[in-house]
Design a protein around this motif. Structure first.
Motif, PDB file in Angstrom:
ATOM      1  N   THR A 169       0.832  -1.206   0.000  1.00  0.00           N
ATOM      2  CA  THR A 169       0.000   0.000   0.000  1.00  0.00           C
ATOM      3  C   THR A 169       0.866   1.256   0.000  1.00  0.00           C
ATOM      4  OG1 THR A 169      -1.771  -1.169   1.149  1.00  0.00           O
ATOM      5  CG2 THR A 169      -1.815   1.249   1.242  1.00  0.00           C
ATOM      6  N   ALA A 170       1.926   1.269   0.797  1.00  0.00           N
ATOM      7  CA  ALA A 170       2.820   2.425   0.849  1.00  0.00           C
ATOM      8  C   ALA A 170       3.486   2.655  -0.511  1.00  0.00           C
ATOM      9  CB  ALA A 170       3.876   2.233   1.931  1.00  0.00           C
ATOM     10  N   ILE A 171       3.900   1.588  -1.169  1.00  0.00           N
ATOM     11  CA  ILE A 171       4.513   1.717  -2.490  1.00  0.00           C
ATOM     12  C   ILE A 171       3.493   2.268  -3.481  1.00  0.00           C
ATOM     13  CG2 ILE A 171       5.473   0.406  -4.440  1.00  0.00           C
ATOM     14  CD1 ILE A 171       6.772  -1.444  -2.270  1.00  0.00           C
ATOM     15  N   GLU A 172       2.282   1.760  -3.437  1.00  0.00           N
ATOM     16  CA  GLU A 172       1.231   2.239  -4.349  1.00  0.00           C
ATOM     17  C   GLU A 172       0.897   3.708  -4.091  1.00  0.00           C
ATOM     18  OE1 GLU A 172      -1.337   2.167  -7.490  1.00  0.00           O
ATOM     19  OE2 GLU A 172       0.106   0.634  -6.920  1.00  0.00           O
ATOM     20  N   LEU A 173       0.837   4.107  -2.841  1.00  0.00           N
ATOM     21  CA  LEU A 173       0.583   5.515  -2.517  1.00  0.00           C
ATOM     22  C   LEU A 173       1.714   6.410  -3.021  1.00  0.00           C
ATOM     23  CD1 LEU A 173      -0.909   5.361   1.084  1.00  0.00           C
ATOM     24  CD2 LEU A 173      -2.062   6.126  -0.991  1.00  0.00           C
ATOM     25  N   GLN A 181       3.424  10.477  -6.901  1.00  0.00           N
ATOM     26  CA  GLN A 181       4.372  10.877  -7.941  1.00  0.00           C
ATOM     27  C   GLN A 181       3.665  11.208  -9.249  1.00  0.00           C
ATOM     28  OE1 GLN A 181       7.240   7.884  -8.990  1.00  0.00           O
ATOM     29  NE2 GLN A 181       8.654   9.386  -9.812  1.00  0.00           N
ATOM     30  N   LEU A 182       2.582  10.532  -9.552  1.00  0.00           N
ATOM     31  CA  LEU A 182       1.871  10.745 -10.809  1.00  0.00           C
ATOM     32  C   LEU A 182       0.795  11.828 -10.724  1.00  0.00           C
ATOM     33  CD1 LEU A 182       1.400   7.026 -11.922  1.00  0.00           C
ATOM     34  CD2 LEU A 182       3.078   8.677 -12.767  1.00  0.00           C
ATOM     35  N   ALA A 183       0.511  12.295  -9.523  1.00  0.00           N
ATOM     36  CA  ALA A 183      -0.565  13.279  -9.356  1.00  0.00           C
ATOM     37  C   ALA A 183      -0.214  14.594 -10.050  1.00  0.00           C
ATOM     38  CB  ALA A 183      -0.809  13.530  -7.870  1.00  0.00           C
ATOM     39  N   PRO A 184      -1.157  15.169 -10.793  1.00  0.00           N
ATOM     40  CA  PRO A 184      -0.874  16.462 -11.431  1.00  0.00           C
ATOM     41  C   PRO A 184      -0.822  17.567 -10.384  1.00  0.00           C
ATOM     42  CG  PRO A 184      -3.165  15.850 -11.754  1.00  0.00           C
ATOM     43  CD  PRO A 184      -2.493  14.691 -11.063  1.00  0.00           C
ATOM     44  N   ARG A 185      -0.081  18.600 -10.681  1.00  0.00           N
ATOM     45  CA  ARG A 185       0.036  19.738  -9.764  1.00  0.00           C
ATOM     46  C   ARG A 185      -1.288  20.501  -9.733  1.00  0.00           C
ATOM     47  NH1 ARG A 185       5.341  23.332  -9.299  1.00  0.00           N
ATOM     48  NH2 ARG A 185       4.974  23.870  -7.151  1.00  0.00           N
ATOM     49  N   GLN A 186      -1.710  20.873  -8.547  1.00  0.00           N
ATOM     50  CA  GLN A 186      -2.943  21.633  -8.380  1.00  0.00           C
ATOM     51  C   GLN A 186      -2.620  23.122  -8.386  1.00  0.00           C
ATOM     52  OE1 GLN A 186      -6.102  20.150  -8.123  1.00  0.00           O
ATOM     53  NE2 GLN A 186      -4.895  18.377  -8.725  1.00  0.00           N
ATOM     54  N   PHE A 187      -3.494  23.907  -8.979  1.00  0.00           N
ATOM     55  CA  PHE A 187      -3.305  25.349  -9.033  1.00  0.00           C
ATOM     56  C   PHE A 187      -4.436  26.031  -8.276  1.00  0.00           C
ATOM     57  CE2 PHE A 187      -1.300  23.628 -12.843  1.00  0.00           C
ATOM     58  CZ  PHE A 187      -0.022  24.128 -12.684  1.00  0.00           C
ATOM     59  N   VAL A 188      -4.102  27.135  -7.606  1.00  0.00           N
ATOM     60  CA  VAL A 188      -5.073  27.891  -6.817  1.00  0.00           C
ATOM     61  C   VAL A 188      -5.933  28.755  -7.728  1.00  0.00           C
ATOM     62  CG1 VAL A 188      -5.285  29.598  -4.965  1.00  0.00           C
ATOM     63  CG2 VAL A 188      -3.486  27.896  -4.867  1.00  0.00           C
ATOM     64  N   GLY A 189      -5.404  29.163  -8.842  1.00  0.00           N
ATOM     65  CA  GLY A 189      -6.088  30.041  -9.786  1.00  0.00           C
ATOM     66  C   GLY A 189      -5.091  30.525 -10.809  1.00  0.00           C
ATOM     67  N   GLN A 190      -5.479  31.553 -11.546  1.00  0.00           N
ATOM     68  CA  GLN A 190      -4.584  32.117 -12.547  1.00  0.00           C
ATOM     69  C   GLN A 190      -4.730  33.631 -12.527  1.00  0.00           C
ATOM     70  OE1 GLN A 190      -5.002  30.497 -16.472  1.00  0.00           O
ATOM     71  NE2 GLN A 190      -3.069  31.345 -17.138  1.00  0.00           N
ATOM     72  N   VAL A 191      -3.606  34.302 -12.655  1.00  0.00           N
ATOM     73  CA  VAL A 191      -3.610  35.760 -12.704  1.00  0.00           C
ATOM     74  C   VAL A 191      -3.729  36.161 -14.166  1.00  0.00           C
ATOM     75  CG1 VAL A 191      -2.325  37.863 -12.214  1.00  0.00           C
ATOM     76  CG2 VAL A 191      -2.218  35.945 -10.619  1.00  0.00           C
ATOM     77  N   LEU A 192      -4.850  36.794 -14.497  1.00  0.00           N
ATOM     78  CA  LEU A 192      -5.084  37.236 -15.862  1.00  0.00           C
ATOM     79  C   LEU A 192      -4.718  38.698 -16.049  1.00  0.00           C
ATOM     80  CD1 LEU A 192      -8.515  35.458 -16.377  1.00  0.00           C
ATOM     81  CD2 LEU A 192      -6.248  34.654 -17.072  1.00  0.00           C
ATOM     82  N   SER A 193      -4.885  39.495 -14.990  1.00  0.00           N
ATOM     83  CA  SER A 193      -4.545  40.910 -15.061  1.00  0.00           C
ATOM     84  C   SER A 193      -4.409  41.458 -13.651  1.00  0.00           C
ATOM     85  CB  SER A 193      -5.628  41.690 -15.803  1.00  0.00           C
ATOM     86  OG  SER A 193      -6.823  41.717 -15.034  1.00  0.00           O
TER      87      SER A 193
END
Length: 193
Positions: A49-53, A58-70
């Motif tokens: 289980t620890a190896i699978e976690l 490692q494969l999880a995409p990076r999460q973003f809080v938002g984006q600055v448009l201006s």
């Protein structure tokens, strides 16, 4: 990990690699193959289980809080979030190269009219989170958005540190009750040498 599970380390490593000689053999192992490895010792399920976690993280995409448009879009959000604070607070927004927000975090909390700030903590976060650029924002509980001489000196220090570190200060904000001051919108950033 093996010690935490109470498994004899050397013997268990030998057993593990006898069943799974490569990472892909473990990754694509059937439930029957996994049960054969476990052989009635449930602590071995903990290891699998620890190896699978670890692989999942490692494969999880990076999460973003938002984006600055201006600057105006961000300025309005900052007014909504900082205007009612009774003390000065400095927030840092760490951005990737597409201006997506990797992290937004308060880095300093001060008094009614000052906030002792040092760029060291800001750039420590920026390096840790692999930021391509950053934005700083702080509120003035008085409601005035006119930058103080301390504000100007601080922004200059952050710009200089950013130039040395390769992590530019993209904008800086002073937030009041109903409006904001953006160094970028006012043409102050980038600073002229």
């Amino acid at each position: 990990m093996l010690r935490q599970l109470g498994l004899p380390a050397i013997a268990e490593v030998d057993r593990f690699f006898a069943f799974f000689t490569s990472g892909d053999q473990l990754r694509y192992a059937s439930q029957q193959q996994r049960r054969a490895y476990v052989a009635g010792d449930s602590r071995r399920w903990g290891l699998l289980t620890a190896i699978e976690l670890g692989r999942w993280v490692q494969l999880a995409p990076r999460q973003f809080v938002g984006q600055v448009l201006s600057s105006s879009q961000l300025g309005q959000c900052l007014i909504d979030e900082l205007r009612y604070l009774g003390q000065e607070r400095v927030d840092v927004l760490l951005l990737d190269n597409q201006h997506r927000i990797l992290l937004r975090q308060p880095v300093f909390q001060g008094t009614l009219n000052q906030c002792p700030v040092h760029p060291r903590e800001i750039f420590q976060l920026a390096v840790l989170h692999e930021a391509a650029g950053l934005i700083i924002a702080h509120n003035h509980p008085s409601g005035s958005v006119t930058p103080s001489t301390e504000d100007l000196a601080f922004v200059r220090r952050v710009v200089q540190c950013g130039e040395l570190m390769g992590i530019p200060l993209l904008d800086a904000f002073v937030v009041g009750a109903t409006t904001y001051f953006s160094w970028r919108e006012q043409g102050v950033l980038p600073l002229q040498q």
